[in-house]
Scaffold this motif. Structure first.
Motif, PDB file in Angstrom:
ATOM      1  N   ALA A 127       0.829  -1.205   0.000  1.00 20.05           N
ATOM      2  CA  ALA A 127       0.000   0.000   0.000  1.00 20.05           C
ATOM      3  C   ALA A 127       0.865   1.257   0.000  1.00 20.05           C
ATOM      4  CB  ALA A 127      -0.934  -0.004   1.212  1.00 20.05           C
ATOM      5  N   GLY A 128       1.979   1.218   0.739  1.00 16.95           N
ATOM      6  CA  GLY A 128       2.855   2.386   0.799  1.00 16.95           C
ATOM      7  C   GLY A 128       3.511   2.688  -0.531  1.00 16.95           C
ATOM      8  N   THR A 129       3.891   1.629  -1.249  1.00 19.91           N
ATOM      9  CA  THR A 129       4.512   1.835  -2.560  1.00 19.91           C
ATOM     10  C   THR A 129       3.530   2.450  -3.542  1.00 19.91           C
ATOM     11  OG1 THR A 129       5.987  -0.051  -2.192  1.00 19.91           O
ATOM     12  CG2 THR A 129       5.686   0.687  -4.470  1.00 19.91           C
ATOM     13  N   LEU A 130       2.324   1.912  -3.595  1.00 22.19           N
ATOM     14  CA  LEU A 130       1.336   2.437  -4.543  1.00 22.19           C
ATOM     15  C   LEU A 130       0.918   3.859  -4.176  1.00 22.19           C
ATOM     16  CD1 LEU A 130      -0.870  -0.755  -5.053  1.00 22.19           C
ATOM     17  CD2 LEU A 130       1.019   0.091  -6.454  1.00 22.19           C
ATOM     18  N   GLU A 131       0.776   4.129  -2.879  1.00 21.01           N
ATOM     19  CA  GLU A 131       0.412   5.488  -2.463  1.00 21.01           C
ATOM     20  C   GLU A 131       1.557   6.457  -2.740  1.00 21.01           C
ATOM     21  OE1 GLU A 131      -1.599   8.764  -1.115  1.00 21.01           O
ATOM     22  OE2 GLU A 131      -2.314   6.774  -1.736  1.00 21.01           O
ATOM     23  N   GLY A 132       2.792   6.007  -2.504  1.00 19.37           N
ATOM     24  CA  GLY A 132       3.944   6.852  -2.810  1.00 19.37           C
ATOM     25  C   GLY A 132       4.032   7.187  -4.280  1.00 19.37           C
ATOM     26  N   LEU A 133       3.732   6.215  -5.147  1.00 16.84           N
ATOM     27  CA  LEU A 133       3.738   6.456  -6.588  1.00 16.84           C
ATOM     28  C   LEU A 133       2.643   7.435  -6.981  1.00 16.84           C
ATOM     29  CD1 LEU A 133       4.764   5.872  -9.412  1.00 16.84           C
ATOM     30  CD2 LEU A 133       3.353   3.805  -9.447  1.00 16.84           C
ATOM     31  N   ARG A 134       1.447   7.264  -6.408  1.00 19.40           N
ATOM     32  CA  ARG A 134       0.352   8.197  -6.725  1.00 19.40           C
ATOM     33  C   ARG A 134       0.691   9.621  -6.271  1.00 19.40           C
ATOM     34  NH1 ARG A 134      -2.741   3.979  -4.149  1.00 19.40           N
ATOM     35  NH2 ARG A 134      -3.673   2.589  -5.713  1.00 19.40           N
ATOM     36  N   ALA A 135       1.300   9.730  -5.083  1.00 21.74           N
ATOM     37  CA  ALA A 135       1.555  11.053  -4.511  1.00 21.74           C
ATOM     38  C   ALA A 135       2.688  11.790  -5.218  1.00 21.74           C
ATOM     39  CB  ALA A 135       1.874  10.909  -3.019  1.00 21.74           C
ATOM     40  N   THR A 136       3.706  11.049  -5.675  1.00 24.07           N
ATOM     41  CA  THR A 136       4.894  11.713  -6.235  1.00 24.07           C
ATOM     42  C   THR A 136       4.991  11.616  -7.750  1.00 24.07           C
ATOM     43  OG1 THR A 136       6.264   9.718  -6.002  1.00 24.07           O
ATOM     44  CG2 THR A 136       6.187  11.235  -4.118  1.00 24.07           C
ATOM     45  N   GLY A 137       4.138  10.815  -8.376  1.00 26.74           N
ATOM     46  CA  GLY A 137       4.247  10.625  -9.827  1.00 26.74           C
ATOM     47  C   GLY A 137       4.205  11.930 -10.596  1.00 26.74           C
ATOM     48  N   GLY A 138       3.265  12.788 -10.238  1.00 31.44           N
ATOM     49  CA  GLY A 138       3.122  14.049 -10.958  1.00 31.44           C
ATOM     50  C   GLY A 138       4.297  14.983 -10.746  1.00 31.44           C
ATOM     51  N   VAL A 139       4.738  15.128  -9.488  1.00 32.81           N
ATOM     52  CA  VAL A 139       5.824  16.075  -9.213  1.00 32.81           C
ATOM     53  C   VAL A 139       7.148  15.562  -9.777  1.00 32.81           C
ATOM     54  CG1 VAL A 139       6.345  15.091  -6.934  1.00 32.81           C
ATOM     55  CG2 VAL A 139       6.947  17.448  -7.424  1.00 32.81           C
ATOM     56  N   ILE A 140       7.387  14.245  -9.722  1.00 31.72           N
ATOM     57  CA  ILE A 140       8.632  13.707 -10.275  1.00 31.72           C
ATOM     58  C   ILE A 140       8.648  13.864 -11.788  1.00 31.72           C
ATOM     59  CG2 ILE A 140       9.911  11.569 -10.688  1.00 31.72           C
ATOM     60  CD1 ILE A 140       9.296  10.736  -7.850  1.00 31.72           C
ATOM     61  N   THR A 141       7.519  13.608 -12.423  1.00 32.63           N
ATOM     62  CA  THR A 141       7.449  13.789 -13.878  1.00 32.63           C
ATOM     63  C   THR A 141       7.695  15.244 -14.253  1.00 32.63           C
ATOM     64  OG1 THR A 141       5.893  11.962 -14.076  1.00 32.63           O
ATOM     65  CG2 THR A 141       6.002  13.503 -15.911  1.00 32.63           C
ATOM     66  N   SER A 142       7.064  16.159 -13.526  1.00 32.71           N
ATOM     67  CA  SER A 142       7.278  17.583 -13.802  1.00 32.71           C
ATOM     68  C   SER A 142       8.740  17.966 -13.609  1.00 32.71           C
ATOM     69  CB  SER A 142       6.397  18.424 -12.881  1.00 32.71           C
ATOM     70  OG  SER A 142       5.029  18.106 -13.047  1.00 32.71           O
ATOM     71  N   ALA A 143       9.343  17.468 -12.527  1.00 30.51           N
ATOM     72  CA  ALA A 143      10.749  17.781 -12.260  1.00 30.51           C
ATOM     73  C   ALA A 143      11.646  17.231 -13.362  1.00 30.51           C
ATOM     74  CB  ALA A 143      11.155  17.206 -10.906  1.00 30.51           C
ATOM     75  N   GLY A 144      11.354  16.012 -13.815  1.00 23.26           N
ATOM     76  CA  GLY A 144      12.155  15.422 -14.884  1.00 23.26           C
ATOM     77  C   GLY A 144      12.050  16.188 -16.177  1.00 23.26           C
ATOM     78  N   VAL A 145      10.840  16.618 -16.513  1.00 24.43           N
ATOM     79  CA  VAL A 145      10.644  17.389 -17.740  1.00 24.43           C
ATOM     80  C   VAL A 145      11.383  18.724 -17.657  1.00 24.43           C
ATOM     81  CG1 VAL A 145       8.922  18.591 -19.142  1.00 24.43           C
ATOM     82  CG2 VAL A 145       8.461  16.275 -18.322  1.00 24.43           C
ATOM     83  N   VAL A 146      11.324  19.366 -16.492  1.00 18.71           N
ATOM     84  CA  VAL A 146      12.032  20.641 -16.313  1.00 18.71           C
ATOM     85  C   VAL A 146      13.530  20.447 -16.477  1.00 18.71           C
ATOM     86  CG1 VAL A 146      12.690  22.373 -14.601  1.00 18.71           C
ATOM     87  CG2 VAL A 146      10.293  21.777 -14.905  1.00 18.71           C
ATOM     88  N   LEU A 147      14.088  19.434 -15.812  1.00 20.79           N
ATOM     89  CA  LEU A 147      15.536  19.220 -15.884  1.00 20.79           C
ATOM     90  C   LEU A 147      15.969  18.849 -17.300  1.00 20.79           C
ATOM     91  CD1 LEU A 147      18.023  19.258 -14.043  1.00 20.79           C
ATOM     92  CD2 LEU A 147      17.743  16.797 -13.757  1.00 20.79           C
ATOM     93  N   ALA A 148      15.190  17.993 -17.954  1.00 17.03           N
ATOM     94  CA  ALA A 148      15.525  17.612 -19.330  1.00 17.03           C
ATOM     95  C   ALA A 148      15.477  18.823 -20.253  1.00 17.03           C
ATOM     96  CB  ALA A 148      14.558  16.532 -19.821  1.00 17.03           C
ATOM     97  N   ALA A 149      14.474  19.665 -20.074  1.00 19.98           N
ATOM     98  CA  ALA A 149      14.340  20.840 -20.941  1.00 19.98           C
ATOM     99  C   ALA A 149      15.476  21.828 -20.718  1.00 19.98           C
ATOM    100  CB  ALA A 149      12.993  21.519 -20.689  1.00 19.98           C
ATOM    101  N   THR A 150      15.897  22.016 -19.459  1.00 20.80           N
ATOM    102  CA  THR A 150      16.975  22.962 -19.197  1.00 20.80           C
ATOM    103  C   THR A 150      18.303  22.452 -19.756  1.00 20.80           C
ATOM    104  OG1 THR A 150      17.180  21.999 -16.974  1.00 20.80           O
ATOM    105  CG2 THR A 150      15.935  24.043 -17.176  1.00 20.80           C
ATOM    106  N   PHE A 151      18.584  21.160 -19.603  1.00 18.47           N
ATOM    107  CA  PHE A 151      19.822  20.627 -20.177  1.00 18.47           C
ATOM    108  C   PHE A 151      19.776  20.662 -21.696  1.00 18.47           C
ATOM    109  CE2 PHE A 151      21.464  19.139 -16.163  1.00 18.47           C
ATOM    110  CZ  PHE A 151      22.835  19.098 -16.394  1.00 18.47           C
ATOM    111  N   ALA A 152      18.594  20.458 -22.278  1.00 19.19           N
ATOM    112  CA  ALA A 152      18.478  20.530 -23.733  1.00 19.19           C
ATOM    113  C   ALA A 152      18.839  21.917 -24.243  1.00 19.19           C
ATOM    114  CB  ALA A 152      17.058  20.161 -24.163  1.00 19.19           C
TER     115      ALA A 152
END
Length: 693
Positions: free
Chosen positions: A599-624
């Protein structure tokens, strides 16, 4: 609230002085060839010793003229007049040599010695202006001075260009993520203040000789600070939004969000700092100098994200999210996308991680060996046709291949004749002579019992054949007793740089992995989880290298890569990739303590999926954004880090890691207490419809 206001005012008051130092970084940059030399190599020692035989601090500019046909008397007269006018160039350090006519009489060259410690770029610009405008002749400035000037020009305006591109990209992404007007400006302001603080620190340290800065490191600094600080801000803001829904008071919400986010953000930043500081053990000067520069940037990002941003959030409260303000007592509006992803991973975790791992290994094992990082020619450094590159090609067409870039051998005087004889016998060597004084005289120039021997190669000085010839020369002269011969020059530097880069990779990569593994063990208090996370990052990097090999050499036709490219990419991808591991697993551990691993793993994925994806897109775009600088090295780093971060964010962190944790269950947390804890929440639920209820 008063304390928050003081923090904000203090940051804003320092923005002016800090920003002014940021704009002066170009004043303390060093982009000459010495900046990129291997410190302990034989060729570096030769460069130091050979400086005693010539005017100190000289860098030659080779002005090459080419006619449409055979050079006419009028052409030669014009070139001779230019040679006389070059004596008036600011920064001249010695007599102008030439014109020297090529064997086919279609080209001529003039050598202008310049002060390497002066304004080389300005002097080259002056020379180009004086040499232009002759009917029937084209003129180019090549040689070390021409290449240095074009490199400086490529880095010129790097601060303005990168800031503008990265800031616009980040702002657009933040607007899309937050659907807010004020909050993206707050986050971007935090990143810019962090960059100003980092720039001020780097400027002062470089100005006083504590660290070295080059254009390459400055570009990476700008991108790293903007991307990393935005990532930390995204995590803090996401947690703050959660707390605003469960707490009526905004100050309490900021405090709770800070307490929850400070550990993963601090651990993430510390991991990156320790990772980049591992570059200090490298022998390649340009690689080693990046370590402290990047560490300062990450440190400034941490301080700004954990001081200025919480203070502004405390002052603005829910208004920062306008028009979509999070209201107290409302449900957390998590997107259905990450709920569906969590459900999908939870249904078939083993099949998910085995399939993804197999695909990543296929890319890494099948394609990564095709990544060529044995170095490139000097003329391949630029992606566009710089004047020095064209000039080098003209020189290669009309003059002996190795002319202008001789192999330089420093040897003891009594054995000089024996060394010259040995060098002349080496296949691939044309003339080999002892430097005399005055030039052309019969007496060797002796300095502290040493003489300088120069040998011209029959192949292009930056070719594989020339590197092989240097190897044969070293074998011959090192075997001469009491000669104490040392071999240097442009070709030897390239050979030593390749060898040094291979050594650096062998030393730094295991060191970075060991440091990151230790940090993860301390953070998660679990050996299995830490080892699993490091393994996923390594597999992701290998897959990225495989994809890059196809893109670089089959699609874009790049000639190769600098030997330091894989090392730089590894350090940034592993260190930054662990950021997202920390963001995810810190939350998973928090939830696991309450409800069990599954339950903790699935809840952790639901809670952080959006922010981690946003952070990854930001970092990828800045390095690009680094790709806007037309240099092969930076374009390759931009692709490797941008693609690798996206792969890590969208596949490894979103699917692979949660699936492995679910399959390992509580063994993930061994040997911590979570790994020994049992209860109904650790029982794997039934599959199918019952599991989805």
């Amino acid at each position: 609230m008063l304390f928050a206001a003081v923090v904000v005012v203090a940051w804003l008051a320092g923005a002016g002085p800090l920003g002014s130092s940021l704009g002066r970084l170009s004043e303390v940059q060093r982009n000459d060839s010495a900046t990129f030399l291997p410190t302990g190599a034989e060729s570096t020692e030769v460069q130091r010793l050979a400086a005693r035989f010539t005017a100190p601090g000289v860098i030659p500019a080779i002005v090459v003229y080419r006619a449409t046909g055979t050079l006419r008397p009028a052409d030669l007269a014009a070139i001779a007049a230019d040679a006389r006018s070059f004596r008036a160039v600011d920064g001249l350090r010695g007599p102008v040599v030439g014109p020297v006519v090529s064997p086919d009489r279609r080209a001529a060259q003039v050598v202008v010695p310049l002060d390497s410690g002066g304004e080389v770029a300005a002097a080259v610009t002056d020379i180009r202006g004086r040499a232009a405008g002759h009917p029937g002749l084209t003129a180019h400035v090549a040689g070390p001075a021409g290449l240095t000037a074009d490199l400086v020009d490529s880095f010129g305006g790097i601060d303005t260009t990168l800031l503008l591109v990265s800031a616009v990209v980040v702002l657009l992404i933040l607007v899309a993520v937050y659907r807010s007007v004020l909050l993206p400006l707050v986050v971007l302001s935090t990143a810019l203040l962090a960059l100003s603080a980092a720039g001020a620190a780097v400027y002062q340290l470089a100005r006083h000789g504590v660290i070295e800065l080059n254009g390459q490191s400055q570009g990476i600094l700008f991108i790293l600070v903007i991307g990393a600080c935005t990532d930390y801000a995204l995590l803090l803001v996401a947690r703050y939004r959660e707390e605003l829904r469960s707490r009526p008071d905004r100050v309490d919400a900021v405090r709770a969000a800070f307490r929850a986010a400070v550990q993963p953000v601090a651990a993430s930043g510390s991991t990156v700092i320790l990772g980049v500081l591992c570059l200090l053990v490298t022998d390649l000067k340009s690689t080693r100098s990046l370590g402290p520069v990047a560490a300062i940037g990450i440190g400034a990002s941490l301080v700004a994200a954990l001081t200025f941003l919480p203070a502004v959030l405390a002052l603005t409260g829910r208004t920062a999210f306008w028009p979509g303000r999070p209201r107290y007592g409302t449900a957390d509006a998590r997107g259905t996308v990450w709920s569906r992803v969590a459900d999908a991973v939870g249904r078939r975790p083993r099949a998910t991680w085995i399939g993804i791992t197999a695909a990543l290994l296929a890319l890494g094992i099948g394609l990564a060996p095709g990544f060529r990082a044995a170095g490139t020619r000097q003329t391949d450094v630029f992606l566009d046709s710089q004047d020095s590159v064209v000039g080098q090609r003209v020189l290669a067409e009309h003059f002996p291949a190795g002319a202008g870039s001789p192999v330089r051998i420093v040897v003891r005087e009594p054995e000089a004749a024996q060394v010259v004889t040995a060098v002349r016998s080496v296949r691939g060597v044309e003339p080999a002579t002892v430097t005399t004084f005055p030039p052309g005289a019969g007496r060797p120039k002796v300095v502290d019992g040493l003489v300088l021997v120069e040998a011209t190669l029959s192949d292009q000085p930056d070719s594989d054949a020339a590197i092989a010839t240097v190897g044969r020369i070293r074998t011959e002269v090192h075997g001469i007793p009491r000669a104490d011969a040392k071999v240097g020059g442009v070709t030897a530097v390239q050979a030593d740089t390749m060898r040094t880069s291979e050594r650096d990779r062998t030393v730094v990569i295991p060191l970075v992995l060991a440091v990151i593994l230790l940090v993860l063990i301390l953070l998660l208090r679990a050996v299995v989880a830490a080892a699993m996370l490091v393994a996923t990052v390594v597999v992701s990097f290998a897959a990225t290298l495989g994809v890059a090999a196809v893109v670089f050499y089959r699609l874009l036709g790049f000639p190769g890569a600098d030997p330091s490219v894989p090392l730089f990419a590894f350090v940034f991808l592993v260190a930054l990739g662990v950021d997202y591991n920390i963001f995810l697993m810190s939350r998973v551990r928090e939830e696991t303590a309450r409800s069990g691993t599954r339950a903790g793993t699935l809840e952790g994925l639901r809670a952080t999926g959006g922010v981690i994806t946003s952070a990854g897109v930001v970092l990828a775009a800045t390095f690009a954004a680094l790709a806007v600088i037309p240099l092969l090295f930076l374009v390759q780093i931009a692709f490797l880090v941008a693609f690798g971060v996206l792969l890590d964010t969208l596949v490894v962190r979103a699917l692979l890691v949660p699936a492995v944790v679910l399959d390992l269950d509580r063994f993930t947390w061994w040997p911590s207490r979570l790994g020994r804890r049992k209860g109904p929440s650790w029982v794997r639920p039934a599959r199918g419809r019952r599991a989805r209820r």
